[in-house]
Design an enzyme around this catalytic site. Structure first.
Site, PDB file in Angstrom:
ATOM      1  N   TYR A 153      10.688  -0.145  -1.028  1.00 36.82           N
ATOM      2  CA  TYR A 153       9.601   0.812  -1.263  1.00 36.82           C
ATOM      3  C   TYR A 153       8.248   0.113  -1.156  1.00 36.82           C
ATOM      4  O   TYR A 153       7.329   0.594  -0.487  1.00 36.82           O
ATOM      5  CB  TYR A 153       9.770   1.444  -2.636  1.00 36.82           C
ATOM      6  CG  TYR A 153       8.654   2.375  -3.051  1.00 36.82           C
ATOM      7  CD1 TYR A 153       8.568   3.661  -2.519  1.00 36.82           C
ATOM      8  CD2 TYR A 153       7.690   1.975  -3.966  1.00 36.82           C
ATOM      9  CE1 TYR A 153       7.554   4.529  -2.896  1.00 36.82           C
ATOM     10  CE2 TYR A 153       6.666   2.827  -4.346  1.00 36.82           C
ATOM     11  CZ  TYR A 153       6.607   4.096  -3.811  1.00 36.82           C
ATOM     12  OH  TYR A 153       5.591   4.943  -4.183  1.00 36.82           O
ATOM     13  N   SER A 191       0.638   3.033  -3.179  1.00 40.99           N
ATOM     14  CA  SER A 191       1.191   2.660  -4.478  1.00 40.99           C
ATOM     15  C   SER A 191       0.819   1.224  -4.817  1.00 40.99           C
ATOM     16  O   SER A 191       0.727   0.363  -3.935  1.00 40.99           O
ATOM     17  CB  SER A 191       2.718   2.797  -4.474  1.00 40.99           C
ATOM     18  OG  SER A 191       3.271   2.248  -5.665  1.00 40.99           O
TER      19      SER A 191
END
Length: 338
Positions: A209, A181
């Protein structure tokens, strides 16, 4: 350092939001076709019951690959596989297997590998797709004592990759694909604090995250370099699929509704499929590693991911908390060459 990383990450995500549809326009006008030589090859896709993983596994199965869906909800996965077979209209018998895997449990990862390895068959592609984003929730730990984002997005996939190395080295040109990501730019990694409780007021799920995705990158770089030293042919590739409307981001405020600038899961799967199947990927490997963006071209990684000393710290900490011996990789590769 953390503030600088946060600002850089926000900038990278804003650029992605504004530009991803433009930068991938060429992919829309020229659909990705799987190569014929991919037929019959063995692929494992984690988290393939929804989103990017589902679209990736579907295309590979319909393209003739032997696909194993590794997931928690095996009942849903079997129903999905039956739907794909109906879609093929009986003209082709799809080879889709479903196996249980829960990344919140390292014992589940070991059980999965323990069931897979006795087959002694080559594994051509491992796609570590499954991930979590507990947006707005307090810090939570797995039964293994590891912060959940870190375990599901990094530690468990890393352990799975290591345990499946014997099967990967049996393939002629194997690949490990980690779905990463752009959020990895938002964080810094401090491996000494992976299993420590922080104050609720200081915990940020988006930073957790981002940290997990950065750790995933850093571990993969060391794995790639070690495999290269041992002359193993395994390609290690991380790929950012774009900002996609999936179950992962629907918890994020402002992401619940569809938007013209976000990808749907099929569009997000394009770069993952490209990295899994296209021969061009090998041309852009640096020390066995490559990072790709949603436009199917090499992308830019966080500065910390370029620091090999920091990456080695992530490597060692990952092996420690997953209870893998430091010389495990060498033992596997030396055994494979005998």
């Amino acid at each position: 350092m953390e503030r600088r990383a946060w600002l850089r990450g926000i900038w990278e995500m804003v650029k992605e939001m504004l530009c991803q549809k433009i930068l991938t326009y060429h992919l829309s006008s020229s659909p990705l076709l799987l190569p014929d030589q991919f037929t019959g090859l063995s692929v494992i896709v984690t988290g393939a019951t929804s989103g990017i993983g589902l679209c990736t596994a579907r295309e590979l199965a319909l393209g003739g690959a032997n696909v194993t869906i590794a997931c928690r909800n095996t009942k849903a996965a079997r129903e999905i596989a039956r739907g794909w077979q109906q879609e093929a209209q009986g003209s082709v018998k799809l080879n889709v297997e479903v196996m249980a895997l829960d990344l919140l449990s390292l014992s589940s990862v070991r059980s999965f590998a323990g069931e897979w390895e006795p087959r002694k068959k080559p594994l051509d592609v491992l796609i570590n797709n499954a991930g979590i984003l507990r947006m707005g929730e307090p810090q939570r730990f797995s039964s293994d004592g590891i912060e959940q984002h870190l375990q599901v997005n990094h530690v468990a996939p890393a352990l799975l990759s290591l345990l499946l190395l014997p099967s990967l080295v049996r393939a002629s040109s194997p690949r490990i694909i980690n779905v990463n990501s752009v959020a990895h730019h938002c964080s810094v990694v401090d491996a000494e604090h992976w299993n420590l409780k922080v104050e609720d007021s200081r915990f940020s799920s988006i930073r957790a995250y981002g940290t997990s995705k950065l750790a995933q990158l850093m571990f993969l770089k060391i794995l790639a370099s070690k495999l290269l030293e041992k002359k193993a042919s395994i390609q290690c590739i991380a790929v950012h699929p774009g900002i996609v409307t999936t179950n992962l981001v629907r918890q994020v405020p402002g992401f619940r509704k569809k938007s013209f600038w976000r990808f749907d899961p099929a569009q997000g799967a394009r770069s993952v499929l490209f990295c899994a199947t296209d021969d061009q990927v090998a041309d852009n490997l640096v020390k066995g590693f490559a990072y790709y963006s949603s436009n199917c071209k090499p992308g830019k990684v966080s500065p910390q991911a370029g620091d090999m000393e920091s990456c080695m710290g992530v490597w060692k900490k990952t092996l420690e908390i997953s209870r893998v011996k430091l010389d495990y990789l060498e033992q596997v590769l030396d055994g494979a060459s005998n």
